[in-house]
Write a protein that holds these residues in place. Sequence first.
Motif, PDB file in Angstrom:
ATOM      1  N   PHE A 210     -20.689  41.701  35.209  1.00 21.89           N
ATOM      2  CA  PHE A 210     -20.190  42.278  33.967  1.00 21.89           C
ATOM      3  C   PHE A 210     -18.682  42.441  34.084  1.00 21.89           C
ATOM      4  N   ALA A 211     -17.939  41.773  33.206  1.00 26.23           N
ATOM      5  CA  ALA A 211     -16.476  41.850  33.291  1.00 26.23           C
ATOM      6  C   ALA A 211     -15.946  43.218  32.882  1.00 26.23           C
ATOM      7  N   LEU A 212     -16.640  43.878  31.955  1.00 28.62           N
ATOM      8  CA  LEU A 212     -16.141  45.109  31.347  1.00 28.62           C
ATOM      9  C   LEU A 212     -16.989  46.309  31.746  1.00 28.62           C
ATOM     10  N   ASN A 213     -16.392  47.487  31.628  1.00 32.00           N
ATOM     11  CA  ASN A 213     -17.097  48.736  31.856  1.00 32.00           C
ATOM     12  C   ASN A 213     -16.890  49.662  30.664  1.00 32.00           C
ATOM     13  N   PRO A 214     -17.884  50.508  30.336  1.00 26.76           N
ATOM     14  CA  PRO A 214     -17.668  51.488  29.280  1.00 26.76           C
ATOM     15  C   PRO A 214     -16.428  52.341  29.577  1.00 26.76           C
ATOM     16  N   GLY A 215     -15.611  52.539  28.559  1.00 21.31           N
ATOM     17  CA  GLY A 215     -14.361  53.266  28.726  1.00 21.31           C
ATOM     18  C   GLY A 215     -13.149  52.368  28.860  1.00 21.31           C
ATOM     19  N   ASP A 216     -13.348  51.096  29.243  1.00 21.97           N
ATOM     20  CA  ASP A 216     -12.236  50.146  29.209  1.00 21.97           C
ATOM     21  C   ASP A 216     -11.692  50.056  27.782  1.00 21.97           C
ATOM     22  N   GLU A 217     -10.471  49.569  27.645  1.00 26.19           N
ATOM     23  CA  GLU A 217      -9.873  49.389  26.328  1.00 26.19           C
ATOM     24  C   GLU A 217      -9.460  47.933  26.154  1.00 26.19           C
ATOM     25  N   MET A 218      -9.467  47.476  24.896  1.00 23.24           N
ATOM     26  CA  MET A 218      -9.192  46.071  24.618  1.00 23.24           C
ATOM     27  C   MET A 218      -8.343  45.934  23.362  1.00 23.24           C
ATOM     28  N   GLN A 219      -7.531  44.872  23.349  1.00 20.22           N
ATOM     29  CA  GLN A 219      -6.781  44.484  22.164  1.00 20.22           C
ATOM     30  C   GLN A 219      -6.951  42.977  21.999  1.00 20.22           C
ATOM     31  N   PHE A 220      -7.296  42.561  20.789  1.00 21.21           N
ATOM     32  CA  PHE A 220      -7.568  41.151  20.517  1.00 21.21           C
ATOM     33  C   PHE A 220      -6.362  40.559  19.805  1.00 21.21           C
ATOM     34  N   VAL A 221      -5.470  39.977  20.602  1.00 19.71           N
ATOM     35  CA  VAL A 221      -4.158  39.528  20.147  1.00 19.71           C
ATOM     36  C   VAL A 221      -4.283  38.175  19.457  1.00 19.71           C
ATOM     37  N   SER A 222      -3.690  38.054  18.281  1.00 19.94           N
ATOM     38  CA  SER A 222      -3.809  36.836  17.481  1.00 19.94           C
ATOM     39  C   SER A 222      -3.023  35.680  18.098  1.00 19.94           C
ATOM     40  N   ILE A 223      -3.689  34.527  18.231  1.00 23.32           N
ATOM     41  CA  ILE A 223      -3.047  33.291  18.696  1.00 23.32           C
ATOM     42  C   ILE A 223      -3.487  32.150  17.787  1.00 23.32           C
ATOM     43  N   SER A 224      -2.858  30.995  17.943  1.00 22.27           N
ATOM     44  CA  SER A 224      -3.215  29.824  17.162  1.00 22.27           C
ATOM     45  C   SER A 224      -4.437  29.124  17.763  1.00 22.27           C
ATOM     46  N   ARG A 225      -5.026  28.265  16.968  1.00 20.99           N
ATOM     47  CA  ARG A 225      -6.148  27.476  17.470  1.00 20.99           C
ATOM     48  C   ARG A 225      -5.706  26.565  18.610  1.00 20.99           C
ATOM     49  N   ASP A 226      -4.517  25.956  18.492  1.00 26.89           N
ATOM     50  CA  ASP A 226      -4.029  25.091  19.564  1.00 26.89           C
ATOM     51  C   ASP A 226      -3.881  25.864  20.869  1.00 26.89           C
ATOM     52  N   ALA A 227      -3.401  27.095  20.770  1.00 24.35           N
ATOM     53  CA  ALA A 227      -3.240  27.913  21.975  1.00 24.35           C
ATOM     54  C   ALA A 227      -4.597  28.197  22.615  1.00 24.35           C
ATOM     55  N   LEU A 228      -5.610  28.457  21.797  1.00 30.74           N
ATOM     56  CA  LEU A 228      -6.944  28.690  22.349  1.00 30.74           C
ATOM     57  C   LEU A 228      -7.480  27.437  23.025  1.00 30.74           C
ATOM     58  N   GLU A 229      -7.236  26.287  22.435  1.00 32.36           N
ATOM     59  CA  GLU A 229      -7.692  25.042  23.056  1.00 32.36           C
ATOM     60  C   GLU A 229      -7.009  24.822  24.400  1.00 32.36           C
ATOM     61  N   ASP A 230      -5.724  25.168  24.504  1.00 34.40           N
ATOM     62  CA  ASP A 230      -5.014  25.072  25.783  1.00 34.40           C
ATOM     63  C   ASP A 230      -5.644  26.003  26.811  1.00 34.40           C
ATOM     64  N   ILE A 231      -5.998  27.216  26.389  1.00 35.97           N
ATOM     65  CA  ILE A 231      -6.644  28.166  27.304  1.00 35.97           C
ATOM     66  C   ILE A 231      -7.971  27.606  27.791  1.00 35.97           C
ATOM     67  N   ARG A 232      -8.750  27.057  26.894  1.00 36.62           N
ATOM     68  CA  ARG A 232     -10.046  26.502  27.278  1.00 36.62           C
ATOM     69  C   ARG A 232      -9.894  25.350  28.269  1.00 36.62           C
ATOM     70  N   ALA A 233      -8.818  24.590  28.125  1.00 42.36           N
ATOM     71  CA  ALA A 233      -8.604  23.432  28.992  1.00 42.36           C
ATOM     72  C   ALA A 233      -8.093  23.828  30.373  1.00 42.36           C
TER      73      ALA A 233
END
Length: 249
Positions: A210-233
Amino acid sequence: MTTDTQFPLMRTVGFDGLLVTFAQTMSEPSNRAALAFRGAVEAQQIDGVFETSASLASAYVRFDPSQLSHHDIKGQLRALLDSRDWYSAPLPSGRRFWKVPTVYGTDLAPQLEDAASAAGLDPAEVIERLSQSRVRVLTIGFAPGQPYLGPLGPEFNIPRLKELTPVVPEGALVLAISQFVLFSGPTPTGWRHVGQTAFRCFRPEMEQSFALNPGDEMQFVSISRDALEDIRATCTDGTGGVSCEEIPA
C-alpha cells in the motif's frame, strides 16, 4: 466542537472487536478524531490487541478475548477516550504529502465537464480549484490500497451518478460528495471520472504494497496529456512522477 451527546460511541463488533465512532457522518473533525485515536491505541501497544484500523469517522480495535476480556479492553479504551478532546487532537506522526501529476478532462477523464455542470462551475474553474486542493487520505478501503480523500469544498458536494460507468482505469481520480477516490485498479463506479494519473496505490510486488496511509495528504497537480505520456514512458516503478515529503509532526 459541538457534537451529539452520544458521541464518541463505543460498540461491540463480533466476539473480538470494538468500534469507536466519533460522528454519524464524516467531517474533518470526526475523521481527525478517528485517525488520532487509532494512532493512540497503536502507541499504547496493549497486550492482546492485534489489529486496528480507521474509517471515515470511526476507529476499529480487534483483540484476542483469550488474552484480554471485553470488560478490560472497554475500560482501557474508555479511559483513553476520556483523556482528551479527540476532535482537535494532532494527527499521527509519520504522515507524508504527495503531489501527483494529473490530467484533468480530455478523453482520459471524460466526466470532468459533467462534474463541473453539477457543481455549477466552469470546467476551467473546476480544474483550478481541484488542482490546488490539498486533501487528506481519510481512509483506505473498497479495494486494496485505495484511498478516499477530502474533504473538498462544499461546491463539490455533488451526487453520485444514477448509473454506473462500466469501468475506469487504474489511477483514475473520481469525484462525488466532496471527496476524491483514487482507484487502485480498473473498476465500475458511480463517481465522476475527472482526472487521470499514472500513480499506483497498490503495488503487490513491493514489500510495502500500500503506497498510502490514512492521514497522508495529497495534491493532484494539473499537467498536460503529453506530460502524462512522458511519465508513463519513463517512470516504470508505479510512482507516477509524484513528489513526496514527510509532514512535520
